[in-house]
Design a protein around this motif. Structure first.
Motif: not given
Lengths: 119, 115
Positions: B34, B36, B38, B41-44, B46, B49, B91, B103-107
């Motif tokens: 996935f 995203y 960002q 100060g906000k959520g990611p 989408f 996919t 995932q 769900l594993i995120f990168g930096t």
């Protein structure tokens, strides 16, 4: 637009107070997540749930606890807040969708986050 | 151990200067990748996919591609409003042939587009 909501958006609270961060989604998703994110840093998974009455700890150790009594609601609680808990907390949910006849996980939808400051 | 690595950490582009962001992953069976965006100060939010190698998705100036080891987010003729942090997440395959619930995120890659 995703139907996942977090309250409050901002919270400043004193050390030792008990707080609950709210997260609700109206999409009927079974999976929900809490992430912690410091400014400019990566998201760390602290809790997740794959349905009612199921909760799991994430990769980052956290003193917070969660509950999942209803599908749509996944609150996070800190029994005694400390300055080290100052961070942004992000809630997400994920459901199932059809892809070429197979049930697959959809993308995760995120709330706007709660910026917590403990003084 | 499942891992996601994004590069570069930060990228500064001039308006109109195309480039690509990289997401390398090592997971025990990919069930979904996935992308995203960002804003501070906000959520990611989408974007895309991707499920299998060779798959491509496109939206306005963005195009995501996937191989067996990495994904690229190509930005064509970027504008200042494309400035944001771009996150990649995977995932992985879980027990019994299904997907894990994590769900594993990168930096992330912090993109700045200057006018």
């Amino acid at each position: 637009e995703a139907d996942i909501y977090q309250t409050p958006r901002y919270l400043v609270i004193g050390t030792g107070k008990k707080i609950t961060l709210e997260c609700s989604q109206t999409m009927g998703h079974d999976k929900m997540y809490w992430y912690q994110q410091d400014p400019g840093m990566e998201l760390h998974l602290i809790h997740y749930s794959y349905g009612v009455n199921s909760t799991e700890k994430g990769d980052l150790s956290s003193e917070s606890t969660v509950s999942r009594i209803r599908t749509e609601h996944f609150p996070l609680t800190l029994e005694s807040a400390r300055p080290s808990h100052t961070s942004q907390y992000l809630c997400a949910s994920m459901g199932l969708g059809d892809r070429e006849g197979l049930l697959m996980n959809t993308e995760a939808f995120f709330g706007q986050g709660t910026r917590l400051t403990v003084v | 151990e499942d891992q996601v690595t994004q590069s570069p950490e930060a990228l500064r582009l001039q308006e109109g200067e195309s480039s690509s962001l990289n997401c390398s992953y090592t997971v025990s069976g990919l069930r979904g990748l996935f992308w995203y965006r960002q804003d501070p100060g906000k959520g990611p939010e989408f974007l895309f996919t991707l499920y299998s190698a060779g798959e491509e998705k496109e939206k306005e100036r963005l195009k995501a591609t996937l191989t067996k080891k990495e994904s690229f987010l190509h930005i064509t003729a970027p504008k200042p409003e494309d400035s944001a942090t771009y996150l990649c997440a995977v995932q992985a395959l879980g027990g019994y042939g299904g997907a894990t619930n994590k769900l594993i995120f990168g930096t992330g890659t912090l993109l700045a587009v200057q006018p």
